[in-house]
Design a protein around this motif. Structure first.
Motif, PDB file in Angstrom:
ATOM      1  N   LEU A  67       0.825  -1.168   0.057  1.00 37.74           N
ATOM      2  CA  LEU A  67       0.011  -0.035   0.013  1.00 37.74           C
ATOM      3  C   LEU A  67       0.777   1.307  -0.032  1.00 37.74           C
ATOM      4  CD1 LEU A  67      -2.499  -0.779   2.606  1.00 37.74           C
ATOM      5  CD2 LEU A  67      -3.115  -0.064   0.498  1.00 37.74           C
ATOM      6  N   ASP A  68       1.899   1.221   0.865  1.00 37.91           N
ATOM      7  CA  ASP A  68       2.551   2.453   1.072  1.00 37.91           C
ATOM      8  C   ASP A  68       4.068   2.298   1.463  1.00 37.91           C
ATOM      9  OD1 ASP A  68       1.866   1.388   3.623  1.00 37.91           O
ATOM     10  OD2 ASP A  68       0.674   2.826   4.078  1.00 37.91           O
ATOM     11  N   TYR A  81       9.027   0.509   4.803  1.00 34.01           N
ATOM     12  CA  TYR A  81       8.078  -0.685   4.754  1.00 34.01           C
ATOM     13  C   TYR A  81       8.809  -1.640   3.917  1.00 34.01           C
ATOM     14  CZ  TYR A  81       4.525   2.233   7.021  1.00 34.01           C
ATOM     15  OH  TYR A  81       4.017   2.930   8.007  1.00 34.01           O
ATOM     16  N   GLY A 140      -3.910   2.866   4.010  1.00 34.85           N
ATOM     17  CA  GLY A 140      -2.797   3.223   3.372  1.00 34.85           C
ATOM     18  C   GLY A 140      -2.350   4.274   4.117  1.00 34.85           C
ATOM     19  N   PHE A 141      -2.057   5.255   3.500  1.00 37.89           N
ATOM     20  CA  PHE A 141      -1.550   6.638   4.163  1.00 37.89           C
ATOM     21  C   PHE A 141      -2.618   7.685   3.953  1.00 37.89           C
ATOM     22  CE2 PHE A 141       2.808   5.546   5.655  1.00 37.89           C
ATOM     23  CZ  PHE A 141       2.586   5.883   6.920  1.00 37.89           C
ATOM     24  N   ASN A 142      -3.801   7.203   3.207  1.00 38.17           N
ATOM     25  CA  ASN A 142      -4.863   8.096   2.855  1.00 38.17           C
ATOM     26  C   ASN A 142      -5.496   8.844   4.161  1.00 38.17           C
ATOM     27  OD1 ASN A 142      -5.236   7.895  -0.169  1.00 38.17           O
ATOM     28  ND2 ASN A 142      -5.123   5.876   0.870  1.00 38.17           N
ATOM     29  N   THR A 152      -2.234   6.423  -6.852  1.00 36.17           N
ATOM     30  CA  THR A 152      -0.978   6.490  -5.979  1.00 36.17           C
ATOM     31  C   THR A 152      -0.251   7.875  -6.067  1.00 36.17           C
ATOM     32  OG1 THR A 152      -0.434   4.026  -6.680  1.00 36.17           O
ATOM     33  CG2 THR A 152       1.382   5.348  -5.708  1.00 36.17           C
ATOM     34  N   THR A 181       1.653   6.710  -1.026  1.00 36.20           N
ATOM     35  CA  THR A 181       0.550   5.699  -0.890  1.00 36.20           C
ATOM     36  C   THR A 181      -0.215   5.318  -2.079  1.00 36.20           C
ATOM     37  OG1 THR A 181      -1.456   5.148   0.546  1.00 36.20           O
ATOM     38  CG2 THR A 181      -1.169   7.346  -0.113  1.00 36.20           C
TER      39      THR A 181
END
Ligand code: F6R
Length: 241
Positions: A67-68, A81, A140-142, A152, A181
């Motif tokens: 995801l990120d 990550y 994710g980092f949303n 993305t 992300t």
């Protein structure tokens, strides 16, 4: 359609999540998985690694997209990550490293974001996207109020997320301020979604999601627009104690 399963504890969520991922691989050995990092999925990765070691699961044809990733960060940084995924899953199963993708934490961000979207499309799209959920409902980092159709992209982390993630760094000042992300639009394109929520600190986020109304202050609520979502919650996340 959203199915919610309330399970006893973290271990039960990990086991059930691993079973769903294993079933996906059994059904389509060359499937494409979307994967999260964080504390929540570690038990699931342990279980998948054990199944693979026991010869019950074959990752040789599986492709993964994470995801990120923080930005900027080097892949060999212990808090990256990429490092996390190599440690918890990729080096423990028989997946060819070139089948694994994590967004780039360095270099030209916009170019890398475009290339990431293209790579997902070229792989045929994501069959099963596994997600954790942040205390503020991020996936994710949303972060809250990000665009629901985003692809993305680079994001600026909120203070809430920096503080939550600082437990893994020497000090909050060491946490990167940005990340790359998958967007909510990328996530919603997955054919199936599996969201894991464990621990009482996820109670608010889980209940905003279960309230059944898309509310961008809780990014995970966009999942209500998806037709195939399974949520695995432990009692602590569901009951808040
Ligand atoms: C990480 C990610 C994040 C986490 C979320 C929960 O790849 O996508 O959205 O899922 O921050 O993290 P944990 O599991 O550490 O509580």
């Amino acid at each position: 359609m959203m199915e919610v399963q309330i399970l006893q504890d973290r271990a039960a969520v990990a086991a059930q999540a691993a079973q769903i991922v294993a079933a996906q691989i059994a059904q389509k050995p060359d499937c494409v998985l979307g994967l999260p990092t964080g504390e929540t999925p570690i038990g699931m990765y342990d279980d998948l690694a054990e199944q693979c070691a026991a010869g019950k699961l074959d990752f040789s044809r599986v492709t993964t997209f994470n995801l990120d990733e923080y930005y900027p960060i080097a892949p060999e940084h212990p808090q990256s990550y990429r490092y996390f995924m190599n440690k918890h899953l990729f080096t423990r199963v028989n997946i060819p490293m070139e089948h694994t993708h994590v967004p780039g934490g360095q270099g030209d961000v916009d170019e890398q974001c475009r290339a990431y979207e293209q790579a997902i499309a070229a792989a045929g799209g994501i069959d099963l996207q596994v997600l954790g959920i942040g205390r503020n409902g991020h996936i994710g980092f949303n972060e809250p109020n990000d665009a629901p159709d985003a692809r993305t992209h680079r994001v600026t982390l909120t203070e809430n997320t920096i503080e939550a993630n600082s437990r893994f760094f020497d000090s909050p000042d060491d946490v990167p301020r940005h990340a790359v992300t998958m967007g909510l639009g990328t996530i919603l394109d997955a054919r199936k979604i599996l969201l894991l929520a464990t621990g009482a600190e996820k109670f608010d986020a889980v209940h905003k999601l279960l309230a059944g109304k898309v509310d961008l202050s809780c990014p995970a609520s966009v999942l209500l627009r998806h037709e195939n979502v399974t949520i695995l919650c432990d009692r602590a996340a569901f009951e808040g104690v």
